[in-house]
Enzyme design. Structure first.
Site, short mmCIF file in Angstrom:
data_model
loop_
_atom_site.label_atom_id
_atom_site.label_comp_id
_atom_site.label_asym_id
_atom_site.label_seq_id
_atom_site.Cartn_x
_atom_site.Cartn_y
_atom_site.Cartn_z
N ASP A 10 0.83 -1.20 0.00
CA ASP A 10 0.00 0.00 0.00
C ASP A 10 0.87 1.25 0.00
O ASP A 10 2.05 1.22 0.38
CB ASP A 10 -0.95 0.01 1.19
N GLU A 70 0.08 -1.11 5.74
CA GLU A 70 1.14 -0.57 6.61
C GLU A 70 0.97 0.93 6.79
O GLU A 70 1.20 1.46 7.88
CB GLU A 70 2.51 -0.88 6.01
#
Length: 157
Positions: free
Chosen positions: A88, A152
């Site tokens: 991400d 994350e």
């Protein structure tokens, strides 16, 4: 003696293509498209699927953890050495870029694009390092597990 740089350069084009393909996916948290098996949204699911497909393409064992994360096992053995990364990225709203945000641009010796440094680039580098070591002709003591999450940047759920 193994010339590791030479071994890496053999994979350079393939590695850059895989990174570019990952960077083209704007894998930011999107709760409006979250559902079962894609808890962080459609684009995070696409990034996860792409990374898993890279491992499958190369003949490695993959695991999808219900869309939260995935892993690729490279090599053999009961014991494993883990490498952790994430797919991400932080949204780019309100930011100006000299290069396309969700792409990978090579300018001279420098790569630009969302995820190139954090963390798609390092994840692809780790994957290829493990893949190359696996291809080399010497005894390995354990397998390598590349582990990649999809959240994350927003708390590592």
């Amino acid at each position: 003696m193994i010339d590791f740089k030479e071994e890496v350069l053999k994979h350079k084009d393939e590695m850059l293509k895989d990174l570019k393909d990952l960077c083209l996916i704007p894998s930011t948290l999107d709760e409006s498209t979250a559902k079962e098996n894609q808890p962080f949204g459609e684009n995070n699911r696409k990034a996860l699927d792409l990374m898993l497909s890279i491992g499958q393409r190369d003949g490695f064992v993959t695991d999808d953890c219900d869309g939260y994360a995935g892993s690729i096992d490279i090599g053999e053995g009961e014991e494993c050495f883990g490498i952790l990364g994430h797919l991400d990225v932080v949204p780019t709203e309100g930011q100006e870029w000299d290069y396309p945000k969700y792409d990978m641009t090579l300018d001279g010796d420098t790569l630009y694009g969302r995820g190139v440094a954090d963390d798609k680039g390092p994840l692809i580098a780790a994957y290829y390092a493990a893949k190359i070591v696996n291809e080399l002709d010497f005894e390995k003591k354990m397998k390598v597990r590349i582990i990649f999450g999809c959240n994350e940047e927003n708390g590592s759920r």
